[in-house]
Motif scaffolding. Structure first.
Motif, PDB file in Angstrom:
ATOM      1  N   LYS A   3       0.833  -1.208   0.000  1.00  0.00           N
ATOM      2  CA  LYS A   3       0.000   0.000   0.000  1.00  0.00           C
ATOM      3  C   LYS A   3       0.866   1.255   0.000  1.00  0.00           C
ATOM      4  O   LYS A   3       0.524   2.254  -0.638  1.00  0.00           O
ATOM      5  CB  LYS A   3      -0.918  -0.014   1.228  1.00  0.00           C
ATOM      6  N   PHE A   4       1.988   1.203   0.720  1.00  0.00           N
ATOM      7  CA  PHE A   4       2.884   2.360   0.743  1.00  0.00           C
ATOM      8  C   PHE A   4       3.503   2.598  -0.631  1.00  0.00           C
ATOM      9  O   PHE A   4       3.621   3.749  -1.081  1.00  0.00           O
ATOM     10  CB  PHE A   4       3.976   2.161   1.794  1.00  0.00           C
ATOM     11  N   ARG A 169      11.959   8.958  21.152  1.00  0.00           N
ATOM     12  CA  ARG A 169      12.679   7.750  20.746  1.00  0.00           C
ATOM     13  C   ARG A 169      11.678   6.607  20.584  1.00  0.00           C
ATOM     14  O   ARG A 169      10.789   6.431  21.418  1.00  0.00           O
ATOM     15  CB  ARG A 169      13.733   7.368  21.793  1.00  0.00           C
ATOM     16  N   ALA A 170      11.837   5.837  19.505  1.00  0.00           N
ATOM     17  CA  ALA A 170      10.876   4.764  19.257  1.00  0.00           C
ATOM     18  C   ALA A 170      11.423   3.740  18.274  1.00  0.00           C
ATOM     19  O   ALA A 170      12.332   4.027  17.485  1.00  0.00           O
ATOM     20  CB  ALA A 170       9.569   5.344  18.713  1.00  0.00           C
ATOM     21  N   TYR A 171      10.842   2.544  18.325  1.00  0.00           N
ATOM     22  CA  TYR A 171      11.010   1.548  17.275  1.00  0.00           C
ATOM     23  C   TYR A 171       9.963   1.823  16.191  1.00  0.00           C
ATOM     24  O   TYR A 171       8.824   2.214  16.503  1.00  0.00           O
ATOM     25  CB  TYR A 171      10.813   0.139  17.819  1.00  0.00           C
ATOM     26  N   PHE A 172      10.327   1.597  14.933  1.00  0.00           N
ATOM     27  CA  PHE A 172       9.447   1.933  13.807  1.00  0.00           C
ATOM     28  C   PHE A 172       9.454   0.812  12.773  1.00  0.00           C
ATOM     29  O   PHE A 172      10.497   0.234  12.467  1.00  0.00           O
ATOM     30  CB  PHE A 172       9.946   3.222  13.139  1.00  0.00           C
ATOM     31  N   ARG A 173       8.271   0.542  12.230  1.00  0.00           N
ATOM     32  CA  ARG A 173       8.142  -0.292  11.035  1.00  0.00           C
ATOM     33  C   ARG A 173       6.812   0.053  10.380  1.00  0.00           C
ATOM     34  O   ARG A 173       5.914   0.642  11.007  1.00  0.00           O
ATOM     35  CB  ARG A 173       8.203  -1.778  11.369  1.00  0.00           C
ATOM     36  N   PRO A 180      12.320  -2.283   5.102  1.00  0.00           N
ATOM     37  CA  PRO A 180      12.597  -0.855   4.912  1.00  0.00           C
ATOM     38  C   PRO A 180      13.488  -0.626   3.694  1.00  0.00           C
ATOM     39  O   PRO A 180      14.384  -1.422   3.398  1.00  0.00           O
ATOM     40  CB  PRO A 180      13.316  -0.467   6.213  1.00  0.00           C
ATOM     41  N   ASP A 181      13.211   0.454   2.974  1.00  0.00           N
ATOM     42  CA  ASP A 181      14.009   0.861   1.823  1.00  0.00           C
ATOM     43  C   ASP A 181      14.172   2.378   1.902  1.00  0.00           C
ATOM     44  O   ASP A 181      13.712   3.006   2.865  1.00  0.00           O
ATOM     45  CB  ASP A 181      13.339   0.417   0.516  1.00  0.00           C
ATOM     46  N   PRO A 182      14.839   3.034   0.956  1.00  0.00           N
ATOM     47  CA  PRO A 182      15.039   4.475   1.060  1.00  0.00           C
ATOM     48  C   PRO A 182      13.739   5.284   1.164  1.00  0.00           C
ATOM     49  O   PRO A 182      13.719   6.338   1.814  1.00  0.00           O
ATOM     50  CB  PRO A 182      15.801   4.810  -0.226  1.00  0.00           C
ATOM     51  N   TYR A 183      12.658   4.802   0.552  1.00  0.00           N
ATOM     52  CA  TYR A 183      11.397   5.547   0.596  1.00  0.00           C
ATOM     53  C   TYR A 183      10.750   5.423   1.979  1.00  0.00           C
ATOM     54  O   TYR A 183      10.177   6.392   2.495  1.00  0.00           O
ATOM     55  CB  TYR A 183      10.471   5.064  -0.520  1.00  0.00           C
ATOM     56  N   VAL A 184      10.845   4.248   2.570  1.00  0.00           N
ATOM     57  CA  VAL A 184      10.371   4.075   3.947  1.00  0.00           C
ATOM     58  C   VAL A 184      11.196   4.948   4.889  1.00  0.00           C
ATOM     59  O   VAL A 184      10.664   5.564   5.822  1.00  0.00           O
ATOM     60  CB  VAL A 184      10.440   2.595   4.357  1.00  0.00           C
TER      61      VAL A 184
END
Length: 263
Positions: A3-4, A169-173, A180-184
């Motif tokens: 979707k992203f 501060r956080a974990y992200f996905r 993850p890629d450059p756009y993420v």
């Protein structure tokens, strides 16, 4: 295609023009998230470049684009053997919304000559906290697109207990499974709540200028976001974000200048 990927898709119209459709699923109470918008612009810029990766992007947020059709216009400036430079403009209804410069290159998966350690160690994921789900009428649709798990002290402002320092501060996905890629990463550098919240600020804090650098291609898994600021003064604040991948490697870093919110 996730979707992203679909939400950031850029369709080539001619040599320097791309059609895009800004997705309402990335809104922060009305305006669209700046990191999401930068990812949209990058899709067009990388497609128009002879190189694979966006290693640097600077954006000035002239206006706040709304969901719907828009265009990205690319003006190539120079292309050498190792890097290319271009100006990129997001245009909606004939009006420039975001203006910026992008440098592209091709990164290799090599061992760094030097790497430092993160400024802060986050607690284990199981000890971190999520923000409360926003009310449907809030227009905060961005939350549904990503998972953020916060170092508890940095969201003390939710209970009226800010740390007094600009930090987050956080974990992200991404919420939908996606490596993850450059756009993420473009979205990740602007995914945290404004660090000024931990210094007692409130309200929408519009970004004026944001620069970020891609330092390495990220490994699969959770990203770690470390956000901080150095000065809150006269209605302005700065925010720096360091992004590390699941191996602890620095993969992106950013700095932005923003207005302190009113509210």
């Amino acid at each position: 295609m996730t979707k992203f990927d679909e939400a950031t898709q850029a369709i080539r119209v001619d040599e320097n023009t791309y059609d895009v459709c800004l997705d309402p699923g990335y809104a922060i109470g009305g305006p669209l998230n700046g990191g999401y918008l930068m990812a949209v612009i990058l899709r067009a810029a990388v497609d128009a470049s002879p190189f694979e990766h966006p290693v640097s992007q600077t954006a000035q947020f002239l206006k706040a684009p709304v969901a719907g059709p828009a265009q990205v216009r690319i003006e190539p400036l120079k292309a050498g053997r190792t890097a290319a430079f271009a100006r990129a403009t997001l245009v909606q209804d004939g009006v420039a919304q975001i203006e910026g410069l992008i440098t592209t290159a091709t990164l290799q998966d090599v061992e760094p000559v030097y790497r430092d350690e993160p400024a802060h160690e986050l607690p284990p994921i199981g000890d971190c906290l999520k923000l409360p789900e926003p009310k449907p009428e809030s227009g905060m649709t961005l939350n549904a697109q990503m998972d953020l798990l916060f170092d508890p002290p940095t969201i003390g402002w939710l209970k009226g207990e800010p740390t007094g320092r600009p930090e987050s501060r956080a974990y992200f996905r991404m919420a939908e499974p996606q490596d993850p890629d450059p756009y993420v990463l473009a979205m990740a550098v602007d995914a945290l709540p404004p660090v000024v919240f931990s210094a007692g600020g409130r309200g929408w804090a519009p970004t004026v200028d944001l620069t970020w650098h891609l330092r390495a291609l990220p490994a699969p898994g959770w990203l770690t976001l470390l956000g901080s600021g150095r000065l809150v003064s006269d209605g302005w604040f700065d925010e720096e974000v360091e992004v590390r991948d699941s191996t602890g490697r620095l993969v992106a870093q950013s700095r932005q200048l923003a207005r302190v919110g009113r509210g």
